[in-house]
Design a protein around this motif. Structure first.
Motif, PDB file in Angstrom:
ATOM      1  N   ALA A   1       5.621  -7.515  53.449  1.00 28.28           N
ATOM      2  CA  ALA A   1       5.468  -6.561  52.233  1.00 28.28           C
ATOM      3  C   ALA A   1       6.228  -5.351  52.548  1.00 28.28           C
ATOM      4  CB  ALA A   1       4.030  -6.409  51.963  1.00 28.28           C
ATOM      5  N   LYS A   2       7.038  -4.798  51.625  1.00 28.03           N
ATOM      6  CA  LYS A   2       7.694  -3.602  51.706  1.00 28.03           C
ATOM      7  C   LYS A   2       6.351  -2.681  51.345  1.00 28.03           C
ATOM      8  CE  LYS A   2      11.640  -4.510  49.713  1.00 28.03           C
ATOM      9  NZ  LYS A   2      13.030  -4.037  49.243  1.00 28.03           N
ATOM     10  N   VAL A   3       6.773  -1.475  52.396  1.00 26.59           N
ATOM     11  CA  VAL A   3       5.670  -0.518  52.178  1.00 26.59           C
ATOM     12  C   VAL A   3       6.257   0.891  52.149  1.00 26.59           C
ATOM     13  CG1 VAL A   3       3.347  -1.668  52.634  1.00 26.59           C
ATOM     14  CG2 VAL A   3       4.729  -0.281  54.447  1.00 26.59           C
ATOM     15  N   GLY A   4       5.818   1.848  51.786  1.00 25.83           N
ATOM     16  CA  GLY A   4       6.761   3.201  51.945  1.00 25.83           C
ATOM     17  C   GLY A   4       7.345   3.577  50.691  1.00 25.83           C
ATOM     18  N   GLY A   5       7.831   2.558  49.763  1.00 26.07           N
ATOM     19  CA  GLY A   5       8.315   2.919  48.618  1.00 26.07           C
ATOM     20  C   GLY A   5       9.590   3.652  48.545  1.00 26.07           C
ATOM     21  N   GLY A   6      10.619   3.687  49.534  1.00 23.59           N
ATOM     22  CA  GLY A   6      11.595   4.392  49.701  1.00 23.59           C
ATOM     23  C   GLY A   6      11.440   5.969  49.483  1.00 23.59           C
ATOM     24  N   ARG A   7       9.836   6.227  49.739  1.00 27.81           N
ATOM     25  CA  ARG A   7       9.883   7.702  49.766  1.00 27.81           C
ATOM     26  C   ARG A   7       9.961   8.195  51.256  1.00 27.81           C
ATOM     27  NH1 ARG A   7       5.540   5.059  47.751  1.00 27.81           N
ATOM     28  NH2 ARG A   7       4.477   5.172  49.616  1.00 27.81           N
ATOM     29  N   ASN A   8       9.951   9.612  51.335  1.00 26.06           N
ATOM     30  CA  ASN A   8       9.920  10.360  52.654  1.00 26.06           C
ATOM     31  C   ASN A   8       8.807   9.852  53.485  1.00 26.06           C
ATOM     32  OD1 ASN A   8       9.194  13.161  54.295  1.00 26.06           O
ATOM     33  ND2 ASN A   8      11.247  12.373  54.274  1.00 26.06           N
ATOM     34  N   SER A   9       9.115   9.837  54.727  1.00 30.17           N
ATOM     35  CA  SER A   9       8.129   9.353  55.686  1.00 30.17           C
ATOM     36  C   SER A   9       6.973  10.203  55.855  1.00 30.17           C
ATOM     37  CB  SER A   9       8.629   8.790  57.091  1.00 30.17           C
ATOM     38  OG  SER A   9       9.123   9.939  57.592  1.00 30.17           O
ATOM     39  N   GLY A  10       7.162  11.483  55.659  1.00 32.68           N
ATOM     40  CA  GLY A  10       6.243  12.510  55.952  1.00 32.68           C
ATOM     41  C   GLY A  10       6.955  13.290  57.142  1.00 32.68           C
ATOM     42  N   LEU A  11       7.731  12.678  57.948  1.00 38.37           N
ATOM     43  CA  LEU A  11       8.385  13.454  59.230  1.00 38.37           C
ATOM     44  C   LEU A  11       9.147  14.492  58.798  1.00 38.37           C
ATOM     45  CD1 LEU A  11       8.784  13.938  61.997  1.00 38.37           C
ATOM     46  CD2 LEU A  11      10.484  11.909  62.068  1.00 38.37           C
ATOM     47  N   LEU A  12      10.073  14.190  57.695  1.00 35.91           N
ATOM     48  CA  LEU A  12      11.146  15.445  57.407  1.00 35.91           C
ATOM     49  C   LEU A  12       9.955  16.392  56.545  1.00 35.91           C
ATOM     50  CD1 LEU A  12      13.787  16.510  56.518  1.00 35.91           C
ATOM     51  CD2 LEU A  12      13.422  15.443  54.405  1.00 35.91           C
TER      52      LEU A  12
ATOM     53  N   MET B   1      -4.529  11.698  58.604  1.00 41.14           N
ATOM     54  CA  MET B   1      -4.580  10.754  58.053  1.00 41.14           C
ATOM     55  C   MET B   1      -4.260   9.452  58.510  1.00 41.14           C
ATOM     56  SD  MET B   1      -3.355  12.583  54.423  1.00 41.14           S
ATOM     57  CE  MET B   1      -3.775  11.221  53.229  1.00 41.14           C
ATOM     58  N   PRO B   2      -4.972   9.229  59.564  1.00 39.20           N
ATOM     59  CA  PRO B   2      -4.409   7.876  60.326  1.00 39.20           C
ATOM     60  C   PRO B   2      -4.367   6.598  59.602  1.00 39.20           C
ATOM     61  CG  PRO B   2      -6.560   8.541  61.094  1.00 39.20           C
ATOM     62  CD  PRO B   2      -6.339   9.658  60.193  1.00 39.20           C
ATOM     63  N   LEU B   3      -3.641   5.475  60.044  1.00 38.38           N
ATOM     64  CA  LEU B   3      -3.892   4.191  59.598  1.00 38.38           C
ATOM     65  C   LEU B   3      -5.065   3.930  60.046  1.00 38.38           C
ATOM     66  CD1 LEU B   3      -0.285   2.957  60.595  1.00 38.38           C
ATOM     67  CD2 LEU B   3      -1.073   3.216  58.249  1.00 38.38           C
ATOM     68  N   PRO B   4      -5.558   2.932  59.160  1.00 34.91           N
ATOM     69  CA  PRO B   4      -6.785   2.539  59.569  1.00 34.91           C
ATOM     70  C   PRO B   4      -6.857   1.723  61.061  1.00 34.91           C
ATOM     71  CG  PRO B   4      -6.495   1.778  57.120  1.00 34.91           C
ATOM     72  CD  PRO B   4      -5.049   2.547  57.854  1.00 34.91           C
ATOM     73  N   GLU B   5      -7.916   1.721  61.550  1.00 37.27           N
ATOM     74  CA  GLU B   5      -7.895   1.299  63.139  1.00 37.27           C
ATOM     75  C   GLU B   5      -7.581  -0.392  63.096  1.00 37.27           C
ATOM     76  OE1 GLU B   5     -11.311   1.419  66.443  1.00 37.27           O
ATOM     77  OE2 GLU B   5     -11.591   2.850  64.861  1.00 37.27           O
ATOM     78  N   GLY B   6      -6.889  -0.358  64.184  1.00 40.29           N
ATOM     79  CA  GLY B   6      -6.572  -2.030  64.096  1.00 40.29           C
ATOM     80  C   GLY B   6      -5.115  -2.307  63.543  1.00 40.29           C
ATOM     81  N   ILE B   7      -4.445  -1.303  62.913  1.00 36.26           N
ATOM     82  CA  ILE B   7      -3.231  -1.719  62.424  1.00 36.26           C
ATOM     83  C   ILE B   7      -2.310  -1.459  63.537  1.00 36.26           C
ATOM     84  CG2 ILE B   7      -1.365  -0.969  60.504  1.00 36.26           C
ATOM     85  CD1 ILE B   7      -3.773  -0.943  58.489  1.00 36.26           C
ATOM     86  N   GLN B   8      -1.275  -2.265  63.733  1.00 39.24           N
ATOM     87  CA  GLN B   8      -0.321  -1.876  64.712  1.00 39.24           C
ATOM     88  C   GLN B   8       1.309  -1.481  64.167  1.00 39.24           C
ATOM     89  OE1 GLN B   8       0.622  -5.521  66.486  1.00 39.24           O
ATOM     90  NE2 GLN B   8       1.799  -4.526  68.295  1.00 39.24           N
TER      91      GLN B   8
ATOM     92  N   LEU C   1       0.947   5.536  50.903  1.00 37.20           N
ATOM     93  CA  LEU C   1       1.370   4.471  51.936  1.00 37.20           C
ATOM     94  C   LEU C   1       0.158   3.936  52.468  1.00 37.20           C
ATOM     95  CD1 LEU C   1       3.304   3.220  54.031  1.00 37.20           C
ATOM     96  CD2 LEU C   1       2.671   5.247  55.478  1.00 37.20           C
ATOM     97  N   LEU C   2      -0.817   4.602  52.720  1.00 35.27           N
ATOM     98  CA  LEU C   2      -2.134   4.017  53.119  1.00 35.27           C
ATOM     99  C   LEU C   2      -2.747   3.110  51.876  1.00 35.27           C
ATOM    100  CD1 LEU C   2      -3.908   7.174  54.665  1.00 35.27           C
ATOM    101  CD2 LEU C   2      -3.044   5.359  55.748  1.00 35.27           C
ATOM    102  N   ASP C   3      -2.553   3.539  50.810  1.00 28.29           N
ATOM    103  CA  ASP C   3      -3.147   2.511  49.671  1.00 28.29           C
ATOM    104  C   ASP C   3      -2.255   1.234  49.636  1.00 28.29           C
ATOM    105  OD1 ASP C   3      -4.878   4.424  48.838  1.00 28.29           O
ATOM    106  OD2 ASP C   3      -3.747   5.058  47.162  1.00 28.29           O
ATOM    107  N   GLU C   4      -0.892   1.295  49.833  1.00 32.47           N
ATOM    108  CA  GLU C   4       0.013   0.004  49.765  1.00 32.47           C
ATOM    109  C   GLU C   4      -0.376  -0.555  50.863  1.00 32.47           C
ATOM    110  OE1 GLU C   4       3.870   2.836  47.922  1.00 32.47           O
ATOM    111  OE2 GLU C   4       4.046   1.938  49.992  1.00 32.47           O
ATOM    112  N   VAL C   5      -0.492  -0.063  52.163  1.00 29.13           N
ATOM    113  CA  VAL C   5      -1.032  -0.887  53.088  1.00 29.13           C
ATOM    114  C   VAL C   5      -2.258  -1.541  52.997  1.00 29.13           C
ATOM    115  CG1 VAL C   5      -1.564  -0.761  55.663  1.00 29.13           C
ATOM    116  CG2 VAL C   5       0.278   0.618  54.969  1.00 29.13           C
ATOM    117  N   GLU C   6      -3.320  -0.984  52.383  1.00 31.09           N
ATOM    118  CA  GLU C   6      -4.378  -1.433  52.322  1.00 31.09           C
ATOM    119  C   GLU C   6      -4.137  -2.642  51.171  1.00 31.09           C
ATOM    120  OE1 GLU C   6      -7.305   0.918  50.764  1.00 31.09           O
ATOM    121  OE2 GLU C   6      -8.961  -0.837  50.797  1.00 31.09           O
ATOM    122  N   ALA C   7      -3.372  -2.551  50.111  1.00 31.54           N
ATOM    123  CA  ALA C   7      -3.167  -3.566  49.152  1.00 31.54           C
ATOM    124  C   ALA C   7      -2.333  -4.672  49.733  1.00 31.54           C
ATOM    125  CB  ALA C   7      -2.315  -2.853  47.850  1.00 31.54           C
TER     126      ALA C   7
END
Lengths: 363, 479
Positions: free
Chosen positions: A158-169, A219-226, A186-192
């Motif tokens: 499943a593609k996540v991130g939506g072609g948006r800026n990753s947050g690093l820049l 805002m870390p990724l939920p625990e367990g996500i690698q 992003l967190l919503d997309e990962v959950e979905a």
């Protein structure tokens, strides 16, 4: 969250990462070393220098590539600390014009490059493929290749991130609020998607989904996500005979360019090299600035704040490759490839994307 | 820069190096106003202004440096050579403003001669980068100072630096075969590139220790070595410092050729060693190391261990020795290094074996007793050993110095006066390897006595206008 002042007080008179500091290696400017930037900020706090245009530009020129931290015995999060100071400046409305422009761009379009983001599909998969603005806009072929390669491994990501800026820049430029907005999406997309593993195209994205989300944005990724780099997955599959790649002679001598943030992930250095050897039959030539001391091309925030320095950084990597006898430079990170491609011709070099190459060689 | 003269100077410099390679911007002027000397760092820490350079130039060629010298002489503007800025003596501090000349663009390796075992490089190259390049050819420049990550080749030589393995391989000055130097006049000289010679006085040595007061080192040919087949380390603990020094003396004078002997006094062992390496030893912790051929170095170590055991040492094994080697630079990373707001200084010295222990105790007593009210700490290690003597890398620490910058400066200088008086009166030199800079400038006349006017004469001949790094190495203000 980073305690910027404590870190900068430590760094202001420390010179111990100078040997791996990419910025001063192309500018030769003491003020652009971690020590120089930290001393400038510390001196502003002491009333010795003002936040004028020159000082603000200096702070925003910090590369945010973490070479300093990777070589710091006491693990000082220098880049995170400077990012926090940049955020303070942005909040106070004190930022270079290029940053203000990027703020508008990211708030309006979500992407640092043009206006093309994409809505995530309603695919559920335990594997997510993170697609940043850099990948989506600058190197769509790498995304297609990544999907194909993951398919060969039996995944339908499943593609996540939506072609948006990753947050690093965004956080590199102190644009915390827009970074938070993207992080929430992003967190919503990962959950979905229900993904438990997110595949990224390079160490910069890996840092964005780990260090930026947790340390800079809280805002870390939920625990367990690698979070795993595609090169690692592929190298592992290759080793386990779960991936077949055709081998041919390389079209010429080739070198591998470690992308930004590779220095923070020493466990990843062998993967792209093994993959290249598997398709071209020999290991890549090694740059002087490689692996644990890798220097970035100017693919980060610097290309917006100081494009002249970004060009120098890129030229330095290309010259390094050229000196080593390479005719082709290979990398995996989309922004690194984009930056290399802009200046490679002048150095008589060709640029090859690792994932595109591997996807072509699927048996 | 302000005023028409300054603007003229800036304009002429800009013509030489190009607009991109000169600046008078405030952040740069601030950052280049201090090196690694505690005093200017403390000054800024307390919010006090330092004298800044008027302009910073980044020349790329010897020709450009030569032209800069001519401009500086014409206008009688100070020139402060700058490498990595890692000097601890204030040698890079622009006391009188002027042109700060950063050498880092001169960073090329010109030749690696794998038959003669030499490397010729420009003086602005970073020490660790030079080492990495040599390592790729299985060679090493056996000068491993703690500042290698930031110092330049020119910075190794100008203050006569020592590295961690100087006991076997010598100081930087022992490894240099030849140098190119730009004189204050702008003339460029090059010393013969031969192992040694007897064709008159060795004028190359004049520039070793001159710290930019007599000219600017722009290139050097250094002796290199093959990477050793093996390196082995052993740690020992002595109850008695004197016996430990005697062990070191015997190891060296019996020509066992140790790569390193690192001996920490009791105070250093219980504070520094514990803090950085985590070992809780009570006594004098010593690391000895040997390198080269595996069989020979094993035998050398065994012989050295016999000496140490005979003198009552406890053998701690190889692990604490290896750990020290692997973490030898960790001592210099904040926050585990000495750092502000503490006051500290390396009052190191060197003398003969006959004098050195007495000298250590005399300096320690003088510092500790005179400044007991300030809870001064005195720590030392002995790290560079010669056939005739050794050096004491002694340091004082005041953890609660005066908050006022001027009061802190006064206390700092008083402690230095006390320590250096003890050193000179007990047959030591005011410095073994950090150089003189600003810090020790005021002790030079006393240290060198009747020889000092001769050195001043040489300075006046080479630099009649006194533009080269004024206020350093005992030489005065610009004329």
């Amino acid at each position: 969250m980073t305690q910027p002042i404590a870190t900068l007080e430590n760094c202001r008179y420390c010179l111990m990462c100078r040997h791996v500091d990419p910025l001063s290696h192309v500018t030769f400017d003491e003020a652009l070393t971690p020590h120089g930037i930290a001393l400038t900020i510390a001196s502003q706090k002491r009333g010795l220098i003002d936040w004028d245009d020159a000082t603000i530009e200096l702070v925003f020129s910090e590369l945010d590539n973490d070479n300093a931290r990777a070589h710091c015995v006491t693990d000082q999060p220098f880049s995170d600390a400077v990012a926090a100071i940049k955020a303070e400046l942005v909040e106070a409305g004190r930022m270079p014009p290029a940053v203000r422009k990027m703020q508008e761009q990211l708030e309006t379009h979500g992407s640092a490059f043009g206006n093309e983001t994409f809505a995530t599909e309603s695919v559920r998969s335990d594997v997510g493929l993170f697609v940043s603005d850099e990948a989506h806009t600058l190197r769509p072929g790498a995304v297609e290749a990544a999907e194909k390669l993951l398919g060969a491994l039996g995944h339908n990501p499943a593609k996540v991130g939506g072609g948006r800026n990753s947050g690093l820049l965004a956080t590199s430029l102190g644009l915390t609020e827009v970074a938070r907005k993207h992080a929430r999406a992003l967190l919503d997309e990962v959950e979905a998607a229900g993904a438990t593993r997110i595949v990224v195209l390079g160490p910069g994205d890996r840092f964005a989904l780990t260090g930026v989300l947790s340390e800079r944005l809280g805002m870390p990724l939920p625990e367990g996500i690698q979070v795993v780099e595609l090169s690692e997955l592929l190298a592992e599959a290759l080793q386990n005979d779960a991936l077949d790649l055709d081998t041919t002679d390389a079209p010429g001598p080739f070198a591998y360019v470690d992308p930004t943030f590779a220095v923070r992930a020493p466990d990843r250095h062998d993967h792209p090299r093994h993959l290249l050897q598997s398709v071209w039959g020999e290991p890549p030539l090694e740059l002087f600035w490689r692996r644990e001391r890798a220097h970035p091309v100017g693919s980060g925030a610097i290309r917006f704040v100081r494009p002249d320095i970004a060009a120098k950084l890129t030229d330095a990597r290309l010259e390094d490759a050229s000196t080593r006898g390479a005719e082709i430079v290979v990398s995996d990170d989309p922004a690194t490839l984009w930056q290399l491609e802009m200046r490679a011709e002048a150095h008589g070099l060709q640029v090859q994307g690792l994932f595109e190459l591997l996807a072509e060689r699927l048996s | 820069m302000t005023g028409i003269r300054d603007a003229m100077v800036y304009s002429e410099l800009e013509e030489i190096v190009g607009q991109e390679h000169i600046t008078a911007a405030e952040p740069q002027r601030l950052v280049y106003s201090t090196d690694w000397f505690w005093l200017p760092q403390m000054w800024l820490d307390r919010g006090e202004e330092l004298r800044k350079p008027d302009a910073i130039v980044h020349p790329a060629t010897v020709g450009e440096i030569s032209e800069i010298m001519k401009v500086a002489n014409t206008h009688r503007v100070p020139v402060i050579p700058w490498g990595g800025g890692s000097g601890s003596q204030g040698g890079g501090v622009p006391l009188y403003g002027g042109i700060l000349l950063d050498t880092k663009r001169l960073n090329r390796i010109l030749e690696i001669d794998q038959k003669s075992l030499t490397v010729t490089a420009q003086a602005g190259i970073n020490g660790t980068q030079l080492e990495w390049a040599l390592n790729e050819k299985d060679l090493t420049l056996p000068h491993y100072p703690a500042s290698a990550n930031c110092a330049t080749l020119g910075g190794y030589l100008a203050p006569r630096g020592s590295g961690t393995i100087s006991t076997k391989y010598g100081k930087a000055e022992d490894l240099v075969l030849s140098m190119e130097v730009v004189l204050p006049s702008g003339d460029v000289i090059r010393t013969p590139k031969v192992p040694n010679h007897a064709a008159g006085p060795d004028y190359m040595r004049l520039f070793l220790g001159s710290e930019g007061t007599l000219g600017i080192i722009t290139e050097a040919t250094m002796q290199v070595d093959y990477q050793p087949e093996t390196r082995r380390f052993r740690a020992l603990l002595f109850e008695d410092l004197g016996k430990a020094i005697e062990a070191g003396r015997q190891i060296v004078t019996k020509r066992l050729d140790p790569t390193v002997i690192r001996l920490y006094d009791r105070n250093s062992t219980v504070t520094q060693v514990k803090r950085v390496l985590g070992y809780e030893y009570e006594g004098a912790y010593m690391v000895i190391g040997f390198d080269g051929d595996a069989d020979i170095s094993a035998l050398q170590e065994a012989k050295a261990m016999e000496i140490c055991t005979e003198l009552g040492a406890q053998d701690l094994g190889s692990e604490p020795g290896e750990a020290w080697w692997n973490h030898r630079y960790d001592f210099y990373y904040p926050p585990q290094t000495l750092m502000l707001p503490w006051m500290y200084g390396t009052v190191e010295t060197v003398s003969t074996y006959e004098n050195i222990e007495r000298l250590y105790w005399a300096e320690k007593k003088a510092v500790e007793s005179t400044y007991a009210d300030w809870d001064v700490e005195y720590i030392a290690h002995f790290s560079h050993w010669f056939h005739w003597g050794t050096m004491s890398y002694s340091r004082f620490i005041v953890k609660s110095p005066p908050e006022d910058a001027r009061e802190a400066l006064q206390l700092h200088n008083r402690i230095w006066n006390t320590a250096m008086t003890a050193v000179i009166e007990n047959g030591g030199m005011v410095n073994e390897h950090h150089g003189v800079g600003l810090k020790l400038s005021r002790f030079m006349r006393r240290q060198h006595g009747a020889a000092w006017p001769m050195l001043e004469g040489i300075k006046n001949t080479l630099d009649p206008n006194g533009i080269m790094n004024p206020g350093k190495v005992g030489f005065g203000a610009p004329k």
